[in-house]
Design an enzyme around this catalytic site. Structure first.
Site, mmCIF file in Angstrom:
data_model
loop_
_atom_site.group_PDB
_atom_site.id
_atom_site.type_symbol
_atom_site.label_atom_id
_atom_site.label_comp_id
_atom_site.label_asym_id
_atom_site.label_seq_id
_atom_site.Cartn_x
_atom_site.Cartn_y
_atom_site.Cartn_z
ATOM 1 N N ARG A 167 -8.519 14.127 -1.533
ATOM 2 C CA ARG A 167 -8.922 14.877 -0.325
ATOM 3 C C ARG A 167 -7.704 15.091 0.561
ATOM 4 N NH1 ARG A 167 -7.988 10.806 3.123
ATOM 5 N NH2 ARG A 167 -8.606 8.715 2.477
ATOM 6 N N GLU A 182 -0.898 7.475 -4.343
ATOM 7 C CA GLU A 182 -0.315 6.386 -3.555
ATOM 8 C C GLU A 182 0.403 5.407 -4.479
ATOM 9 O OE1 GLU A 182 -3.189 6.305 0.350
ATOM 10 O OE2 GLU A 182 -3.368 4.634 -1.029
HETATM 11 P P1 ADP Z 1 -7.603 0.996 0.189
HETATM 12 O O1 ADP Z 1 -8.222 2.038 -0.686
HETATM 13 O O2 ADP Z 1 -8.566 -0.009 0.683
HETATM 14 O O3 ADP Z 1 -6.748 1.588 1.250
HETATM 15 P P2 ADP Z 1 -5.243 0.483 -1.486
HETATM 16 O O4 ADP Z 1 -5.308 0.121 -2.911
HETATM 17 O O5 ADP Z 1 -4.829 1.894 -1.151
HETATM 18 O O6 ADP Z 1 -6.648 0.160 -0.783
HETATM 19 O O7 ADP Z 1 -4.268 -0.482 -0.737
HETATM 20 C C1 ADP Z 1 -4.120 -0.460 0.678
HETATM 21 C C2 ADP Z 1 -2.932 -1.272 1.090
HETATM 22 O O8 ADP Z 1 -3.078 -2.634 0.634
HETATM 23 C C3 ADP Z 1 -1.606 -0.805 0.497
HETATM 24 O O9 ADP Z 1 -1.014 0.223 1.241
HETATM 25 C C4 ADP Z 1 -0.810 -2.091 0.572
HETATM 26 O O10 ADP Z 1 -0.405 -2.331 1.904
HETATM 27 C C5 ADP Z 1 -1.833 -3.163 0.226
HETATM 28 N N1 ADP Z 1 -1.851 -3.460 -1.225
HETATM 29 C C6 ADP Z 1 -2.651 -2.897 -2.171
HETATM 30 N N2 ADP Z 1 -2.393 -3.396 -3.402
HETATM 31 C C7 ADP Z 1 -1.387 -4.285 -3.254
HETATM 32 C C8 ADP Z 1 -0.654 -5.155 -4.147
HETATM 33 N N3 ADP Z 1 -0.928 -5.205 -5.461
HETATM 34 N N4 ADP Z 1 0.312 -5.955 -3.621
HETATM 35 C C9 ADP Z 1 0.580 -5.942 -2.302
HETATM 36 N N5 ADP Z 1 -0.082 -5.161 -1.402
HETATM 37 C C10 ADP Z 1 -1.046 -4.350 -1.859
#
Ligand code: ADP
Length: 446
Positions: free
Chosen positions: A291, A275
């Site tokens: 996964r 991601e």
């Molecule tokens: P989770 O594992 O809880 O899904 P993620 O790290 O994949 O967490 O992040 C989920 C969502 O949160 C991302 O798709 C984005 O929308 C937001 N997000 C995460 N990190 C950032 C960041 N550094 N700045 C802005 N939005 C973020």
């Protein structure tokens, strides 16, 4: 090849895996809670075993009960599906210790990528660009202030064990920092049993772009393009599409190559998703899911590759029968997540479905375990159907999506179908002009 696979999951994803097994001539075992005895995946499986009462901790997360079910039925592999035990490295290890195959990557890869601090360190070492932030868990407020000043506000406090958008707090300026850390730590402790949090620069308006990769046990890794998952509410995906309206051929190729090369170095086996957040022409790694993803069908629609079949073949040790040059992307695909929720308040709406009519026709696929008379239990995730559309281009896909949504009838409960219909009336969505904040702060707020 395996003779019998136990599917340690429920709902549409359990059915999706059952379908792949059937086509491969593999027998299936459905495990289910008492709340799911009448579920479609249970009815269609070759065998089924009740593994406990409705709460997930007593059934779908009950490792001894699942292993007993595998022993009693003589299954030779376990597919964990999505959620539940799919990213639990201990479970993967225990399955192997019992002489069964875990259909997924190596436990140590699940472990590394499941800890987001470790995952970021690993990603950096593998050459993936990361969002600036702390290298380790925050130890004190002073430590956090120093890092936040260095990378610049606003910053996001994120849970190292995070998932599902939980344990994330925004600090716009220094005075917000202490509160954001406390909140993120307590949310993380409650949700994941670990209060480790880290800091990341908050990107204002990025897109969420992820790359599907596939690796085998013989050192081959390829990518299957991207999925744009920027339409989110509370960091949860609502609709996904591929190709992303925001990328051109060159940037698309760059992200795909970056992901595949890094996973090759990592020695990764099985399906995985890298991601990224994408802003101003740059990709930043945020996490890796080790996964199958909920949104995998859109990749299947444009590549023609059955990802679950591939995943099973890889776990059986078969070498990949594809090289990168074989992958041809055809047309456009969109997935709408249809949840049993009120489309305005998003309150869950479980209950008995009266009528059920799924749309059909060219380029329309439904992944769902619903049927007329089925009672949606109140205990689990509210996702009840995925409407997946394929068209020769984005415009055809959107027109087809609109007519398919109009045909869809799920009687007697509230669903998010009207939300998707409303989305199709928005010029920003139709033009592909959206980022991760647009749905919540503009579309739903208006
Ligand atoms: P989770 O594992 O809880 O899904 P993620 O790290 O994949 O967490 O992040 C989920 C969502 O949160 C991302 O798709 C984005 O929308 C937001 N997000 C995460 N990190 C950032 C960041 N550094 N700045 C802005 N939005 C973020």
């Amino acid at each position: 090849m395996f003779e019998k696979i136990l599917i340690a999951n429920r709902g549409d994803i359990a059915l999706r895996i059952h379908r792949a097994c059937r086509e491969m001539g593999i027998k299936t075992v459905a495990v289910h809670s008492t709340a799911d005895s009448g579920a479609m995946n249970v009815r269609l499986a070759d065998e089924s075993v009740c593994i406990g009462p409705p709460p997930s901790n007593d059934s779908y997360l009950n490792i001894p009960a699942i292993l007993s079910a595998a022993a009693v039925t003589g299954a030779d592999a376990i597919h964990p599906g999505v959620g539940f035990l799919s990213e639990n490295p201990d479970f993967a290890e225990i399955v192997q210790e019992h002489g069964l195959t875990f259909i997924g990557p190596k436990p140590e890869h699940i472990r590394t990528m499941g800890d987001k601090i470790e995952a970021k360190k690993t990603a950096l070492a593998l050459g993936l660009p990361c969002i600036p932030g702390s290298e380790n868990a925050i130890e004190s407020l002073d430590d956090a202030i120093d890092i936040a000043k260095e990378i610049g506000f606003p910053v996001l406090i994120k849970a190292s064990a995070g998932g599902g958008g939980r344990g994330m707090q925004l600090a716009l300026e220094q005075k917000d920092l202490a509160k954001a850390i406390n909140l993120a730590q307590s949310e993380a402790q409650a949700a994941f049993g670990s209060s480790d949090v880290y800091i990341e620069k908050y990107l204002a308006n990025p897109r969420h772009i992820e790359i599907q990769i596939v690796g085998d046990q013989h050192g081959n890794v390829i990518h299957l393009g991207e999925r744009d998952c920027s339409l989110q509410r509370r960091h949860q995906k609502i609709l996904e599409e591929t190709p992303s309206p925001a990328l051109n051929g060159k940037t698309r190729l760059l992200a795909g190559q970056l992901a595949a090369e890094s996973m090759q170095k990592f020695g990764y086996e099985s399906l995985g998703t890298i991601e990224f957040l994408y802003e101003n022409g740059k990709f930043f790694f945020i996490e890796m899911n080790t996964r199958l993803q909920v949104e995998h069908p859109i990749t299947e629609m444009v590549t023609g590759i059955d990802l679950v079949r591939k995943q099973i073949q890889i776990s059986a040790g078969m070498p990949m029968d594809l090289v990168q040059e074989d992958i041809v992307f055809t047309g456009h695909s969109i997935e709408c997540r249809i949840n049993a929720e009120d489309p305005v308040s998003f309150r869950p709406s479980p209950g008995k479905i009266s009528d059920y009519h799924a749309p059909g026709g060219l380029g329309v696929r439904i992944d769902s375990a619903l049927y007329a008379g089925y009672e949606i239990p109140p205990y689990y995730d509210s996702l009840v159907a995925k409407l997946i559309i394929h068209g020769k281009n984005r415009n055809e896909c959107l027109l087809r999506l609109s007519r398919a949504l109009d045909e869809f009838v799920i009687g007697n409960i509230e669903t998010t179908i009207p939300l998707h219909q409303k989305l199709l009336m928005s010029s920003e969505f139709l033009d592909g002009e959206y980022n991760i904040n647009w749905l919540e702060s503009k579309f739903l707020a208006s």
